[in-house]
Scaffold this active site. Structure first.
Site, PDB file in Angstrom:
ATOM      1  N   HIS A  76       0.821  -1.203   0.000  1.00  0.00           N
ATOM      2  CA  HIS A  76       0.000   0.000   0.000  1.00  0.00           C
ATOM      3  C   HIS A  76       0.859   1.259   0.000  1.00  0.00           C
ATOM      4  O   HIS A  76       1.896   1.304   0.655  1.00  0.00           O
ATOM      5  CB  HIS A  76      -0.940   0.013   1.211  1.00  0.00           C
ATOM      6  CG  HIS A  76      -2.080  -0.934   1.058  1.00  0.00           C
ATOM      7  ND1 HIS A  76      -1.920  -2.295   1.168  1.00  0.00           N
ATOM      8  CD2 HIS A  76      -3.380  -0.718   0.765  1.00  0.00           C
ATOM      9  CE1 HIS A  76      -3.092  -2.869   0.951  1.00  0.00           C
ATOM     10  NE2 HIS A  76      -3.988  -1.948   0.696  1.00  0.00           N
ATOM     11  N   PRO A  77       0.395   2.295  -0.712  1.00  0.00           N
ATOM     12  CA  PRO A  77       1.136   3.554  -0.713  1.00  0.00           C
ATOM     13  C   PRO A  77       0.871   4.323   0.583  1.00  0.00           C
ATOM     14  O   PRO A  77      -0.156   4.122   1.223  1.00  0.00           O
ATOM     15  CB  PRO A  77       0.519   4.306  -1.901  1.00  0.00           C
ATOM     16  CG  PRO A  77      -0.905   3.812  -1.934  1.00  0.00           C
ATOM     17  CD  PRO A  77      -0.831   2.364  -1.512  1.00  0.00           C
ATOM     18  N   GLU A  96      -9.268   7.183  -4.264  1.00  0.00           N
ATOM     19  CA  GLU A  96      -9.559   7.154  -2.829  1.00  0.00           C
ATOM     20  C   GLU A  96      -8.903   8.332  -2.115  1.00  0.00           C
ATOM     21  O   GLU A  96      -9.525   9.006  -1.296  1.00  0.00           O
ATOM     22  CB  GLU A  96      -9.076   5.824  -2.220  1.00  0.00           C
ATOM     23  CG  GLU A  96      -9.942   4.638  -2.634  1.00  0.00           C
ATOM     24  CD  GLU A  96      -9.211   3.290  -2.603  1.00  0.00           C
ATOM     25  OE1 GLU A  96      -9.829   2.294  -3.027  1.00  0.00           O
ATOM     26  OE2 GLU A  96      -8.040   3.232  -2.184  1.00  0.00           O
ATOM     27  N   GLN A  97      -7.634   8.585  -2.443  1.00  0.00           N
ATOM     28  CA  GLN A  97      -6.914   9.668  -1.767  1.00  0.00           C
ATOM     29  C   GLN A  97      -7.449  11.034  -2.179  1.00  0.00           C
ATOM     30  O   GLN A  97      -7.614  11.921  -1.340  1.00  0.00           O
ATOM     31  CB  GLN A  97      -5.402   9.566  -2.031  1.00  0.00           C
ATOM     32  CG  GLN A  97      -4.778   8.337  -1.393  1.00  0.00           C
ATOM     33  CD  GLN A  97      -3.272   8.496  -1.139  1.00  0.00           C
ATOM     34  OE1 GLN A  97      -2.751   9.594  -1.056  1.00  0.00           O
ATOM     35  NE2 GLN A  97      -2.595   7.367  -0.983  1.00  0.00           N
ATOM     36  N   MET A 130      -5.518   3.179   5.988  1.00  0.00           N
ATOM     37  CA  MET A 130      -6.852   3.547   6.443  1.00  0.00           C
ATOM     38  C   MET A 130      -7.754   3.588   5.224  1.00  0.00           C
ATOM     39  O   MET A 130      -7.364   4.114   4.186  1.00  0.00           O
ATOM     40  CB  MET A 130      -6.788   4.923   7.116  1.00  0.00           C
ATOM     41  CG  MET A 130      -8.102   5.434   7.638  1.00  0.00           C
ATOM     42  SD  MET A 130      -7.818   6.992   8.545  1.00  0.00           S
ATOM     43  CE  MET A 130      -9.516   7.463   8.871  1.00  0.00           C
ATOM     44  N   ALA A 131      -8.935   2.999   5.351  1.00  0.00           N
ATOM     45  CA  ALA A 131      -9.915   3.075   4.267  1.00  0.00           C
ATOM     46  C   ALA A 131     -10.448   4.509   4.271  1.00  0.00           C
ATOM     47  O   ALA A 131     -11.268   4.861   5.108  1.00  0.00           O
ATOM     48  CB  ALA A 131     -11.037   2.068   4.498  1.00  0.00           C
ATOM     49  N   VAL A 132      -9.924   5.342   3.375  1.00  0.00           N
ATOM     50  CA  VAL A 132     -10.171   6.779   3.460  1.00  0.00           C
ATOM     51  C   VAL A 132     -11.400   7.232   2.675  1.00  0.00           C
ATOM     52  O   VAL A 132     -11.746   8.401   2.697  1.00  0.00           O
ATOM     53  CB  VAL A 132      -8.942   7.610   2.997  1.00  0.00           C
ATOM     54  CG1 VAL A 132      -7.766   7.368   3.932  1.00  0.00           C
ATOM     55  CG2 VAL A 132      -8.567   7.308   1.556  1.00  0.00           C
TER      56      VAL A 132
END
Length: 176
Positions: A76-77, A96-97, A130-132
């Site tokens: 994951h980044p 997502e980000q 974290m699921a952002v």
């Protein structure tokens, strides 16, 4: 996202099936490959139900070794990290980000994120995950701050549960 309204998952060939599900777990197509290998154990309709697919993929990950799980976490980044700055995020991570406003950080916020990422990484040996989706920058920073004091096992388990949440969001986005 790829849409296959007329094709059910059970009709896809191996390459198309793996390509479809490869990005559900970040840079970890082995999960999709194992899912394909399980295909013969299930009736064909099984793979037309996203909840069943999610459960099966989660099971594959949960039954993998701690080493494999660590590699998955490390795939994951960082949030608002170097991959984001260099434009090398996967499409799913990028959306997502940016959805969480992480592509709109000020220089100060960015410096703080980089500092938090480094502190977290040096303490735990994997990136802060974290699921952002649906979260704000403030909630993400609060997550960093509340989780930093955790011990390794607590944080490893939390990171894995976040990975599963991200996978669930990504599967929902496939909306076959």
């Amino acid at each position: 996202m790829m849409h296959h309204p007329s094709v059910s998952c059970s009709q896809l060939n191996e390459a198309a099936f793996i390509a479809l599900f490869a990005s559900v777990y970040e840079h970890s197509s082995w999960v999709a490959e194992q899912l394909w290998r399980q295909k013969s154990e299930h009736p064909s309709e099984y793979f037309n139900d996203m909840e069943k697919i999610q459960t099966a993929m989660r099971g594959i990950v949960d039954q993998s070794t701690d080493e494999q799980k660590l590699l998955l976490l490390r795939a994951h980044p960082d949030l608002a990290g170097k991959a984001a700055l260099s434009g090398s995020l996967t499409p799913a991570s990028k959306s997502e980000q940016s959805g969480a406003g992480l592509d709109q950080c000020s220089q100060e916020e960015l410096a703080y994120f980089l500092q938090l990422n480094d502190q977290y990484h040096s303490k735990f040996g994997f990136p802060f995950i974290m699921a952002v989706k649906g979260a704000t920058k403030e909630q993400i920073l609060a997550g960093f701050e509340s989780r930093m004091p955790n011990d390794l096992q607590t944080e490893f388990d939390r990171a894995m549960s976040e990975v599963h949440k991200i996978a669930a969001f990504r599967l929902a986005d496939l909306s076959l």
